[in-house]
Design a protein around this motif. Structure first.
Motif, short mmCIF file in Angstrom:
data_model
loop_
_atom_site.label_atom_id
_atom_site.label_comp_id
_atom_site.label_asym_id
_atom_site.label_seq_id
_atom_site.Cartn_x
_atom_site.Cartn_y
_atom_site.Cartn_z
N THR A 88 0.94 -1.14 0.00
CA THR A 88 -0.28 -0.06 -0.34
C THR A 88 1.29 1.70 -0.14
OG1 THR A 88 -0.05 -0.05 2.49
CG2 THR A 88 -1.93 -1.46 1.55
N ARG A 120 -4.58 0.80 -8.46
CA ARG A 120 -4.69 0.55 -6.94
C ARG A 120 -6.43 0.11 -6.92
NH1 ARG A 120 -4.18 7.30 -4.60
NH2 ARG A 120 -2.54 7.66 -5.80
N VAL A 121 -6.05 -1.05 -6.60
CA VAL A 121 -7.14 -2.27 -6.29
C VAL A 121 -7.23 -2.42 -4.70
CG1 VAL A 121 -7.86 -4.35 -6.99
CG2 VAL A 121 -6.58 -3.49 -8.02
N ARG A 122 -8.31 -2.39 -4.58
CA ARG A 122 -9.43 -2.89 -2.74
C ARG A 122 -8.47 -3.85 -2.81
NH1 ARG A 122 -11.51 0.94 0.25
NH2 ARG A 122 -11.83 2.52 -1.97
N ASP A 123 -8.14 -4.17 -1.76
CA ASP A 123 -7.51 -5.07 -0.92
C ASP A 123 -9.17 -6.03 -0.75
OD1 ASP A 123 -6.96 -7.48 0.59
OD2 ASP A 123 -5.43 -6.07 1.72
N PRO A 124 -9.35 -6.99 -1.34
CA PRO A 124 -10.37 -7.76 -0.94
C PRO A 124 -10.39 -7.91 0.03
CG PRO A 124 -8.85 -9.26 -2.35
CD PRO A 124 -8.13 -8.20 -1.98
N ASP A 126 -9.51 -6.58 2.81
CA ASP A 126 -10.07 -5.51 4.10
C ASP A 126 -10.35 -4.18 3.38
OD1 ASP A 126 -9.74 -3.36 6.07
OD2 ASP A 126 -8.33 -3.69 6.80
N ASN A 127 -11.09 -3.82 3.50
CA ASN A 127 -12.08 -3.00 2.14
C ASN A 127 -10.99 -1.65 2.21
OD1 ASN A 127 -13.46 -3.48 -0.28
ND2 ASN A 127 -15.21 -2.73 1.09
N ARG A 128 -11.04 -1.35 3.76
CA ARG A 128 -10.65 0.33 4.04
C ARG A 128 -8.95 0.42 2.70
NH1 ARG A 128 -10.23 -0.49 9.80
NH2 ARG A 128 -9.46 -2.28 9.06
N ARG A 129 -8.31 -0.78 2.57
CA ARG A 129 -6.65 -0.38 1.76
C ARG A 129 -7.01 -0.83 0.40
NH1 ARG A 129 -2.90 -5.37 3.92
NH2 ARG A 129 -1.63 -3.98 2.72
N LEU A 130 -6.05 0.11 0.32
CA LEU A 130 -5.97 0.08 -1.52
C LEU A 130 -4.39 -0.40 -1.79
CD1 LEU A 130 -7.46 3.23 -2.40
CD2 LEU A 130 -8.59 1.05 -3.09
#
Length: 166
Positions: A88, A120-124, A126-130
């Protein structure tokens, strides 16, 4: 990342060293040390020329702000992705906190995303992390960097062959 074995930096030795200017004749480097220095200088020239080509092609809005920061950022993104642990922005900023700010790294990431080097892809999990994921374009850029680095090392007499331990 692990610290490579055999690297020794002794702060006492640095603190005790004189701050006087050296006479050229007083410095002797081993052939290996001179080769490493020559590789670093050649590498700086190559990166500068490469950057001019990328900027001239219109892929970037602006020239990357700092060679070290941009290259370190791209290397960290690629390395972490290849080791199946995408990184990240916050993690990169932590790695480089001694050299730059999170805001500067964020601007690099914006430029690299605009240039199509990463997404930038949303962490599957943890939605808060890119997560910063490299693109095919970054793969090509990275491979060019690695091949140039290997050629420089080979031309300076370094054995870059990889032996597999059993």
């Amino acid at each position: 990342m692990k610290k490579p074995k055999g690297i020794k930096i002794v702060s006492e030795e640095i603190a005790e060293a004189s701050a006087r200017t050296l006479a050229m004749a007083s410095v002797e480097l081993t052939p290996e040390e001179l080769a490493v220095l020559e590789i670093e200088v050649a590498w700086l020239h190559w990166r500068s020329d490469f950057r001019k080509i990328v900027v001239g092609s219109g892929q970037l809005r602006t020239s990357w702000r700092n060679i070290f920061e941009a290259d370190a950022t791209l290397s960290l993104i690629a390395h972490r992705w290849l080791t199946k642990a995408p990184i990240t922005l916050k993690e990169i900023a932590t790695y480089l906190s001694e050299f730059t700010t999170e805001a500067t790294i964020s601007r690099h990431i914006d430029d690299m995303e605009y240039a199509g080097m990463l997404e930038r892809v949303r962490d599957p999990t943890d939605n808060r992390r890119l997560l910063l994921i490299p693109t095919e374009r970054l793969l090509i850029v990275g491979r060019n960097f690695l091949q140039a680095r290997l050629a420089l090392m080979n031309s300076n007499g370094f054995d870059v062959s990889v032996s597999k331990s059993k």
